[in-house]
Design an enzyme around this catalytic site. Structure first.
Site, short mmCIF file in Angstrom:
data_model
loop_
_atom_site.label_atom_id
_atom_site.label_comp_id
_atom_site.label_asym_id
_atom_site.label_seq_id
_atom_site.Cartn_x
_atom_site.Cartn_y
_atom_site.Cartn_z
N ARG A 178 -0.59 8.90 9.05
CA ARG A 178 -0.39 7.47 9.25
C ARG A 178 0.23 7.05 7.90
NH1 ARG A 178 -4.27 2.68 8.72
NH2 ARG A 178 -5.92 4.63 7.61
N HIS A 186 -11.06 10.94 6.91
CA HIS A 186 -10.59 8.95 7.01
C HIS A 186 -10.11 8.41 8.34
CE1 HIS A 186 -9.63 4.56 5.36
NE2 HIS A 186 -8.78 4.83 6.12
N GLU A 206 0.71 -0.94 0.08
CA GLU A 206 0.02 0.07 -0.11
C GLU A 206 0.76 1.00 -0.22
OE1 GLU A 206 -3.67 0.68 2.15
OE2 GLU A 206 -3.20 -1.94 2.64
N HIS A 211 -8.27 9.99 3.06
CA HIS A 211 -7.66 9.14 2.06
C HIS A 211 -8.12 9.59 0.86
CE1 HIS A 211 -7.65 5.28 0.31
NE2 HIS A 211 -7.56 4.86 1.44
C1 FAD Z 1 -13.04 2.08 5.78
C2 FAD Z 1 -11.75 1.95 6.48
C3 FAD Z 1 -10.91 1.01 5.64
C4 FAD Z 1 -9.53 1.12 6.52
N1 FAD Z 1 -8.90 1.35 6.36
C5 FAD Z 1 -7.96 0.06 7.01
C6 FAD Z 1 -6.56 -1.22 6.80
O1 FAD Z 1 -6.65 -1.43 5.75
N2 FAD Z 1 -5.60 -1.21 7.56
C7 FAD Z 1 -5.94 -0.67 8.52
O2 FAD Z 1 -5.14 -0.71 9.58
N3 FAD Z 1 -6.39 0.49 9.14
C8 FAD Z 1 -7.79 0.61 8.33
N4 FAD Z 1 -7.93 1.89 8.97
C9 FAD Z 1 -8.28 1.88 10.02
C10 FAD Z 1 -8.57 1.11 11.48
O3 FAD Z 1 -9.71 0.27 11.24
C11 FAD Z 1 -8.96 1.90 12.41
O4 FAD Z 1 -8.14 2.92 12.92
C12 FAD Z 1 -9.05 0.66 13.66
O5 FAD Z 1 -9.85 -0.13 13.50
C13 FAD Z 1 -9.85 2.03 15.34
O6 FAD Z 1 -9.34 0.11 16.05
P1 FAD Z 1 -9.94 1.48 17.26
O7 FAD Z 1 -9.88 -0.50 18.34
O8 FAD Z 1 -8.82 2.39 17.85
O9 FAD Z 1 -11.76 1.48 17.03
P2 FAD Z 1 -12.51 1.05 16.69
O10 FAD Z 1 -12.46 0.68 15.58
O11 FAD Z 1 -13.30 2.38 16.18
O12 FAD Z 1 -13.74 0.43 16.95
C14 FAD Z 1 -14.57 2.61 18.32
C15 FAD Z 1 -15.46 1.59 19.57
O13 FAD Z 1 -15.56 2.22 20.54
C16 FAD Z 1 -16.74 2.67 20.28
N5 FAD Z 1 -17.44 4.15 20.68
C17 FAD Z 1 -17.39 5.05 20.70
N6 FAD Z 1 -17.75 5.85 21.82
C18 FAD Z 1 -18.10 5.41 22.26
C19 FAD Z 1 -18.57 5.68 23.26
N7 FAD Z 1 -19.57 7.54 23.92
N8 FAD Z 1 -19.45 4.88 24.29
C20 FAD Z 1 -19.28 3.99 23.89
N9 FAD Z 1 -18.76 2.93 23.00
C21 FAD Z 1 -18.47 4.17 21.72
C22 FAD Z 1 -17.84 2.64 19.00
O14 FAD Z 1 -18.84 1.59 18.70
C23 FAD Z 1 -16.77 0.97 18.65
O15 FAD Z 1 -17.32 -0.28 18.89
C24 FAD Z 1 -9.35 1.51 7.96
C25 FAD Z 1 -10.55 2.06 8.29
C26 FAD Z 1 -11.83 2.70 8.02
C27 FAD Z 1 -13.47 3.72 8.27
#
Ligand code: FAD
Length: 538
Positions: A384, A349, A122, A236
């Site tokens: 990032r 993104h 990528e 993105h």
């Molecule tokens: C379309 C897309 C494609 C991507 N592709 C990639 C990729 O190929 N590779 C890569 O490394 N990264 C990728 N990313 C980025 C990556 O997906 C995220 O950075 C990563 O998954 C974040 O994980 P996390 O556990 O920090 O948060 P998240 O997976 O966003 O989880 C956050 C959680 O917190 C909960 N939450 C939020 N606020 C509250 C609240 N007030 N009360 C209770 N619950 C709450 C949400 O409901 C969710 O369950 C992509 C992102 C997107 C949107």
């Protein structure tokens, strides 16, 4: 002002907010040694994680001849544009192979061929080191595997975390939550972990699902924690463009499509990236998004709101097998990506900055940890590197689960008097205006007048002067207040960074400045945001 009393109370050792890769990894690792309660505001799989397409960047050393963790570190530092913390980069990427091995042991199935896991490249990577699952459905597979893993602790789904609650010594000792029945609960805990993910809905168009409303940033600010690098929102470059005025959550066309040979062209058919960067279409995201923005400013062929991603050179059967998610999104929009170029435009993104933490996830508030996209460890710097964030969530989820044991054993002996807070709330009618303001004034290309005007416009949108929404808080009102507070932090940081670097492009300060090779730290003082000198934060 009267402080709302909770309708119910619960007690646990540690409460974690969020069920993406970071929160679930933390919960699974912590559960064997302590009581863990998981809170998530929607269905368990509503998370940015579920939408991740491209994959996980990791050098699984024994299988990757010609690549090394050192090369991955170098690529990450280059993408971070001088603001990544080399210690964080080395530690997190170095821990990646082990964390991925444990994820696989938990049941995540990555795409494999006869010689082991398949790997793609990528933007910004100098080697094929991105492993993927289900073609372009990597995040969905990770989320599925973690939610199905044995040992997941008790979860409160459809519960919105409102505020981190402090004791009289300023230590995080609990969480207030809003249930689906409108009742407010108070969860007492020795430590609180924010794993709340992204902030894409600060902007009018984003790849993030609806849960990404910057709640964790706002909760951390209200608890007094410092944030860093928040001016760096990654846009993105290739988000499916389906028409003018299309807002909200939009489908991503993963960078891996360019990794397999697709190229960006404008409406006249001219290459967008040729001559812009040595890696051309596989340049880092900030470079590609800026190049598209600049090209669109010239309205080639009379088109100023989208360019095209031409993937027609990829054999149709390969495209459909490798990118089923992208294929389906394109077909839903009436585009056959194997026959015609895909219309794309940049959209918000990934939030590179976040709650300032150390490499165990500890924030500047004792007892409060932050992991995953909501946190700022120093891995991403000003931009990032693609597919480094799932890896960061895995590694930091594991590390925080180890570190939090000390907080739990130190705190449980002392009963805490919690300082209750009123729920955050603002008129949800202001949300669209907030997002439009952020897109026009704090997108790709910012200047001082725009940033100042946005700050005053958004300050009033975060208010609830008559207390109407605070009296009976609901999710839209809470999210709008959180968006307004987080937007204020982003705008304040963007204002003081008088240079262009990574994802932060100031049209009035177009060059990078050596003076700014340091993070901007911010903290809330009541409703105001103050910018800190680094030594003040801790
Ligand atoms: C379309 C897309 C494609 C991507 N592709 C990639 C990729 O190929 N590779 C890569 O490394 N990264 C990728 N990313 C980025 C990556 O997906 C995220 O950075 C990563 O998954 C974040 O994980 P996390 O556990 O920090 O948060 P998240 O997976 O966003 O989880 C956050 C959680 O917190 C909960 N939450 C939020 N606020 C509250 C609240 N007030 N009360 C209770 N619950 C709450 C949400 O409901 C969710 O369950 C992509 C992102 C997107 C949107």
């Amino acid at each position: 002002m009267t402080v709302s009393l909770p309708d119910w109370e619960a007690t646990t050792d540690v409460v974690v907010v969020g069920t993406g890769v970071a929160g679930l990894t933390f919960a699974l690792d912590a559960a064997p040694t302590m009581r863990v309660l998981v809170v998530t505001k929607g269905a368990p799989d509503e998370a940015n994680t579920s939408w991740a397409q491209g994959g996980v960047a990791v050098v699984r050393d024994e299988h990757d001849p010609g690549d090394s963790v050192a090369d991955h570190v170098t690529d990450t530092l280059v993408a971070g544009a001088g603001l990544s913390d080399p210690t964080a980069v080395e530690l997190i990427l170095g821990a990646g192979p082990g964390a991925v091995a444990r994820l696989i042991a938990r049941g995540a199935a990555f795409d494999a061929g006869p010689d082991g896991l398949l790997r793609t490249r990528e933007g910004g990577h100098t080697a094929n080191r991105v492993i993927h699952a289900g073609g372009d459905a990597t995040g969905a597979e990770i989320e599925r595997a973690l939610l199905a893993a044995p040992g997941l602790p008790t979860m409160l789904a459809d519960h919105l975390a409102l505020d981190v609650l402090l004791d009289g010594h300023g230590r995080a000792r609990g969480l207030s939550v809003l249930g689906p029945d409108g009742r407010i609960g108070l969860i007492r805990a020795a430590a609180v972990v924010l794993a709340t993910g992204g902030a894409g809905h600060l902007y009018a168009a984003t790849t993030n699902p609806g849960v990404a409303t910057a709640d964790g940033l706002a909760m951390a600010l209200r608890a007094g924690a410092a944030l860093a690098d928040v001016e760096f929102m990654q846009f993105h470059p290739t988000v499916l463009w389906t028409g003018p005025g299309e807002l909200g959550h939009r489908a991503l066309v993963t960078e891996a499509v360019r990794g397999e040979g697709a190229v960006l062209i404008d409406a006249t058919g001219a290459s967008v990236m040729r001559g812009v960067h040595p890696l051309a279409d596989l340049a880092p995201r900030d470079v590609v998004s800026l190049a598209i923005t600049r090209r669109l400013a010239t309205a080639p062929g009379g088109v100023s709101d989208h360019v095209y991603l031409d993937a027609t050179a990829i054999p149709p059967a390969v495209f459909r097998r490798r990118f089923p998610t992208v294929s389906a999104a394109c077909l839903r929009a009436g585009i056959d990506p194997t026959r015609q170029p895909i219309p794309v435009a940049p959209a918000a993104h990934y939030h590179c900055g976040g709650v300032l933490t150390d490499l165990d996830g500890r924030t500047t508030v004792p007892g409060l940890l932050a992991i995953g996209e909501v946190a700022r460890t120093g891995l991403h710097g000003a931009n990032r590197l693609a597919s480094n964030s799932l890896l960061e969530g895995l590694v930091m989820g594991e590390r925080a689960a180890l570190a939090v044991r000390a907080d739990v054993s130190a705190a449980t002996s002392r009963p805490a008097e919690l300082i209750l807070t009123d729920p955050p709330a603002a008129d949800p009618a202001g949300r669209l205006e907030l997002q439009a303001t952020m897109s026009s004034s704090a997108g790709i290309g910012r200047d001082l007048p725009g940033l100042l005007a946005a700050q005053s416009a958004i300050a009033s949108l975060g208010d609830d002067p008559a207390g109407l929404h605070r009296a009976t808080p609901d999710r839209p009102a809470v999210e709008t207040a959180n968006l307004a507070l987080a937007a204020g932090a982003l705008l304040a940081a963007a204002e003081v960074r008088t240079e262009s670097r990574g994802c932060h492009v100031r049209t009035d300060h177009p060059n990078r400045s050596a003076e700014w090779e340091r993070p901007v730290l911010v903290r809330a003082r009541g409703a105001a945001i103050e910018v800190l000198e680094p030594e003040v934060a801790r």
